[in-house]
Write a protein that holds these residues in place. Structure first.
Motif, mmCIF file in Angstrom:
data_model
loop_
_atom_site.group_PDB
_atom_site.id
_atom_site.type_symbol
_atom_site.label_atom_id
_atom_site.label_comp_id
_atom_site.label_asym_id
_atom_site.label_seq_id
_atom_site.Cartn_x
_atom_site.Cartn_y
_atom_site.Cartn_z
ATOM 1 N N GLU A 182 45.811 38.579 -4.067
ATOM 2 C CA GLU A 182 46.441 39.730 -4.702
ATOM 3 C C GLU A 182 46.926 39.368 -6.104
ATOM 4 O O GLU A 182 47.473 38.298 -6.314
ATOM 5 N N ASN A 183 46.738 40.274 -7.037
ATOM 6 C CA ASN A 183 47.220 40.063 -8.394
ATOM 7 C C ASN A 183 48.436 40.958 -8.635
ATOM 8 O O ASN A 183 48.576 41.574 -9.671
ATOM 9 N N ASP A 184 49.306 41.014 -7.632
ATOM 10 C CA ASP A 184 50.472 41.882 -7.654
ATOM 11 C C ASP A 184 51.704 41.050 -7.992
ATOM 12 O O ASP A 184 52.147 40.226 -7.193
ATOM 13 N N ILE A 185 52.269 41.265 -9.172
ATOM 14 C CA ILE A 185 53.427 40.496 -9.606
ATOM 15 C C ILE A 185 54.614 40.705 -8.674
ATOM 16 O O ILE A 185 55.412 39.796 -8.458
ATOM 17 N N GLY A 186 54.705 41.874 -8.065
ATOM 18 C CA GLY A 186 55.773 42.144 -7.107
ATOM 19 C C GLY A 186 55.648 41.258 -5.877
ATOM 20 O O GLY A 186 56.641 40.749 -5.360
ATOM 21 N N GLN A 187 54.440 41.060 -5.408
ATOM 22 C CA GLN A 187 54.186 40.202 -4.252
ATOM 23 C C GLN A 187 54.512 38.748 -4.588
ATOM 24 O O GLN A 187 55.120 38.036 -3.793
ATOM 25 N N ILE A 188 54.131 38.327 -5.780
ATOM 26 C CA ILE A 188 54.426 36.959 -6.219
ATOM 27 C C ILE A 188 55.937 36.765 -6.303
ATOM 28 O O ILE A 188 56.471 35.775 -5.803
ATOM 29 N N ALA A 189 56.637 37.705 -6.892
ATOM 30 C CA ALA A 189 58.096 37.620 -7.006
ATOM 31 C C ALA A 189 58.751 37.586 -5.628
ATOM 32 O O ALA A 189 59.703 36.836 -5.402
ATOM 33 N N GLN A 190 58.220 38.375 -4.707
ATOM 34 C CA GLN A 190 58.749 38.415 -3.343
ATOM 35 C C GLN A 190 58.605 37.040 -2.679
ATOM 36 O O GLN A 190 59.535 36.562 -2.027
ATOM 37 N N ALA A 191 57.474 36.396 -2.850
ATOM 38 C CA ALA A 191 57.249 35.073 -2.265
ATOM 39 C C ALA A 191 58.173 34.031 -2.897
ATOM 40 O O ALA A 191 58.728 33.184 -2.199
ATOM 41 N N LEU A 192 58.358 34.108 -4.196
ATOM 42 C CA LEU A 192 59.241 33.156 -4.873
ATOM 43 C C LEU A 192 60.688 33.343 -4.418
ATOM 44 O O LEU A 192 61.408 32.368 -4.188
ATOM 45 N N ARG A 193 61.114 34.590 -4.258
ATOM 46 C CA ARG A 193 62.472 34.861 -3.763
ATOM 47 C C ARG A 193 62.649 34.363 -2.332
ATOM 48 O O ARG A 193 63.731 33.937 -1.946
ATOM 49 N N ALA A 194 61.578 34.407 -1.539
ATOM 50 C CA ALA A 194 61.644 33.976 -0.138
ATOM 51 C C ALA A 194 61.613 32.457 0.000
ATOM 52 O O ALA A 194 61.860 31.937 1.088
ATOM 53 N N GLY A 195 61.298 31.752 -1.097
ATOM 54 C CA GLY A 195 61.358 30.302 -1.016
ATOM 55 C C GLY A 195 60.123 29.545 -1.442
ATOM 56 O O GLY A 195 60.096 28.321 -1.376
ATOM 57 N N ALA A 196 59.070 30.228 -1.886
ATOM 58 C CA ALA A 196 57.908 29.506 -2.410
ATOM 59 C C ALA A 196 58.319 28.800 -3.700
ATOM 60 O O ALA A 196 59.123 29.323 -4.467
ATOM 61 N N ASP A 197 57.785 27.613 -3.900
ATOM 62 C CA ASP A 197 58.093 26.855 -5.115
ATOM 63 C C ASP A 197 57.146 27.199 -6.252
ATOM 64 O O ASP A 197 57.497 27.087 -7.421
ATOM 65 N N ASP A 198 55.941 27.586 -5.907
ATOM 66 C CA ASP A 198 54.914 27.860 -6.911
ATOM 67 C C ASP A 198 53.861 28.753 -6.271
ATOM 68 O O ASP A 198 53.892 29.002 -5.068
ATOM 69 N N PHE A 199 52.924 29.224 -7.054
ATOM 70 C CA PHE A 199 51.867 30.090 -6.530
ATOM 71 C C PHE A 199 50.587 29.849 -7.308
ATOM 72 O O PHE A 199 50.599 29.296 -8.406
ATOM 73 N N MET A 200 49.490 30.279 -6.717
ATOM 74 C CA MET A 200 48.203 30.266 -7.398
ATOM 75 C C MET A 200 47.298 31.317 -6.774
ATOM 76 O O MET A 200 47.514 31.753 -5.650
ATOM 77 N N MET A 201 46.307 31.735 -7.540
ATOM 78 C CA MET A 201 45.385 32.778 -7.097
ATOM 79 C C MET A 201 44.139 32.173 -6.471
ATOM 80 O O MET A 201 43.717 31.088 -6.845
#
Length: 125
Positions: free
Chosen positions: A84-103
């Motif tokens: 997903e290229n959804d910035i809201g989803q990425i922000a949600q994961a970071l708030r939940a505790g992810a340290d980083d992300f990638m596509m």
């Protein structure tokens, strides 16, 4: 030696990621869904986790929230992976505790960078 748990319902993604991460001298284990991964983390907490967003049984976000609330669950460096290229989803994961992300699909160099020089972009939530 550091350990990494790869959590993805795609056996192809797990196989490709395993080869790359093992080349970085990690001991690698795999799980097909969040529930299997949570069970493995309760047995032995990995140093790092590569976490898919969408999976059957228990998705990445639910796993992430449960793991971070678990004793020792704040320790692993977690890189969440999504198509997903959804910035809201990425922000949600970071708030939940992810340290980083990638596509997805990811390139070898990009994945290596997440494990060679891990950064924490996690947002306080």
């Amino acid at each position: 030696m550091k350990s990494c748990l790869i959590i993805d319902d795609s056996s192809v993604v797990r196989k490709v990621a395993r080869r790359i991460i093992e080349d970085l001298d990690y001991i690698v284990d795999e799980a097909e869904d969040g529930q299997e991964a949570l069970d493995k983390c309760r047995q032995e907490m990995p140093d790092a986790i590569l976490l898919d967003w969408q999976m059957p049984i228990m998705g990445g976000l639910e796993f992430l929230k449960l793991l971070r609330a678990y004793v020792g669950g704040t320790d692993p460096h977690i890189v969440f992976v999504t198509t997903e290229n959804d910035i809201g989803q990425i922000a949600q994961a970071l708030r939940a505790g992810a340290d980083d992300f990638m596509m997805k699909p990811f390139e070898r160099d990009h994945l290596e960078a997440k494990f060679i020089n891990p950064t924490r972009v996690r947002k306080a939530g």
